[in-house]
Write a protein that holds these residues in place. Structure first.
Motif, PDB file in Angstrom:
ATOM      1  N   GLN A  92       0.834  -1.210   0.000  1.00 24.94           N
ATOM      2  CA  GLN A  92       0.000   0.000   0.000  1.00 24.94           C
ATOM      3  C   GLN A  92       0.866   1.257   0.000  1.00 24.94           C
ATOM      4  O   GLN A  92       0.599   2.205  -0.741  1.00 24.94           O
ATOM      5  N   TYR A  93       1.914   1.273   0.824  1.00 18.81           N
ATOM      6  CA  TYR A  93       2.810   2.423   0.857  1.00 18.81           C
ATOM      7  C   TYR A  93       3.491   2.613  -0.496  1.00 18.81           C
ATOM      8  O   TYR A  93       3.641   3.734  -0.974  1.00 18.81           O
ATOM      9  N   GLY A  94       3.903   1.524  -1.110  1.00 18.57           N
ATOM     10  CA  GLY A  94       4.519   1.608  -2.433  1.00 18.57           C
ATOM     11  C   GLY A  94       3.559   2.183  -3.457  1.00 18.57           C
ATOM     12  O   GLY A  94       3.947   3.011  -4.294  1.00 18.57           O
ATOM     13  N   GLN A  95       2.312   1.777  -3.390  1.00 20.51           N
ATOM     14  CA  GLN A  95       1.299   2.312  -4.309  1.00 20.51           C
ATOM     15  C   GLN A  95       1.070   3.801  -4.063  1.00 20.51           C
ATOM     16  O   GLN A  95       0.898   4.573  -5.012  1.00 20.51           O
ATOM     17  N   GLU A  96       1.059   4.199  -2.794  1.00 23.58           N
ATOM     18  CA  GLU A  96       0.927   5.625  -2.467  1.00 23.58           C
ATOM     19  C   GLU A  96       2.061   6.420  -3.093  1.00 23.58           C
ATOM     20  O   GLU A  96       1.848   7.476  -3.691  1.00 23.58           O
ATOM     21  N   TRP A  97       3.291   5.909  -2.940  1.00 26.25           N
ATOM     22  CA  TRP A  97       4.442   6.604  -3.491  1.00 26.25           C
ATOM     23  C   TRP A  97       4.348   6.669  -5.013  1.00 26.25           C
ATOM     24  O   TRP A  97       4.648   7.716  -5.602  1.00 26.25           O
ATOM     25  N   MET A 105       1.190  -3.326  -8.781  1.00 23.27           N
ATOM     26  CA  MET A 105       2.126  -3.539  -7.681  1.00 23.27           C
ATOM     27  C   MET A 105       1.466  -4.475  -6.678  1.00 23.27           C
ATOM     28  O   MET A 105       0.588  -4.072  -5.926  1.00 23.27           O
ATOM     29  N   THR A 106       1.873  -5.726  -6.731  1.00 20.18           N
ATOM     30  CA  THR A 106       1.354  -6.767  -5.854  1.00 20.18           C
ATOM     31  C   THR A 106       2.538  -7.419  -5.135  1.00 20.18           C
ATOM     32  O   THR A 106       3.684  -6.970  -5.285  1.00 20.18           O
ATOM     33  N   SER A 107       2.280  -8.504  -4.422  1.00 22.53           N
ATOM     34  CA  SER A 107       3.376  -9.224  -3.768  1.00 22.53           C
ATOM     35  C   SER A 107       4.328  -9.841  -4.791  1.00 22.53           C
ATOM     36  O   SER A 107       5.449 -10.204  -4.453  1.00 22.53           O
ATOM     37  N   GLU A 108       3.904  -9.913  -6.036  1.00 24.46           N
ATOM     38  CA  GLU A 108       4.792 -10.394  -7.103  1.00 24.46           C
ATOM     39  C   GLU A 108       5.836  -9.332  -7.458  1.00 24.46           C
ATOM     40  O   GLU A 108       6.998  -9.655  -7.695  1.00 24.46           O
ATOM     41  N   GLU A 109       5.429  -8.072  -7.498  1.00 26.98           N
ATOM     42  CA  GLU A 109       6.344  -6.977  -7.836  1.00 26.98           C
ATOM     43  C   GLU A 109       7.130  -6.472  -6.615  1.00 26.98           C
ATOM     44  O   GLU A 109       8.191  -5.886  -6.761  1.00 26.98           O
TER      45      GLU A 109
END
Length: 87
Positions: free
Chosen positions: A35-40, A51-55
């Motif tokens: 979630q933080y990565g998506q926010e960024w 952006m999932t646990s795969e990425e």
């Protein structure tokens, strides 16, 4: 502060790959790191990219340097830019 590092590769809107680490407090759930990565991503014009646990995969635990710890305390995470990231 012990922190967890998530090695992340996201395909940008132009098709190129962006490599960065999402760094969070060690006890933060993986889903929250994503979630933080998506926010960024949304702050750098890449909202909506996959952006999932795969990425975004757990890499290791390490001691956070003071500037990283400060960022984690303020916003919950630190992004360590690697390749293909905007300045």
């Amino acid at each position: 502060m012990e922190c967890a590092v998530y090695d992340t590769y996201v395909q940008k809107k132009d098709g190129k790959i962006m490599h960065f680490d999402v760094v969070v407090e060690a006890n933060t759930p993986h889903e929250k790191a994503i979630q933080y990565g998506q926010e960024w991503l949304s702050t750098v014009g890449q909202a909506g990219q996959k952006m999932t646990s795969e990425e975004c995969q757990f890499c290791h635990i390490q001691e956070a340097p003071p500037f990283v710890e400060k960022s984690i305390k303020q916003q919950g995470y630190w992004i360590q830019k690697m390749e293909g990231c905007p300045n």
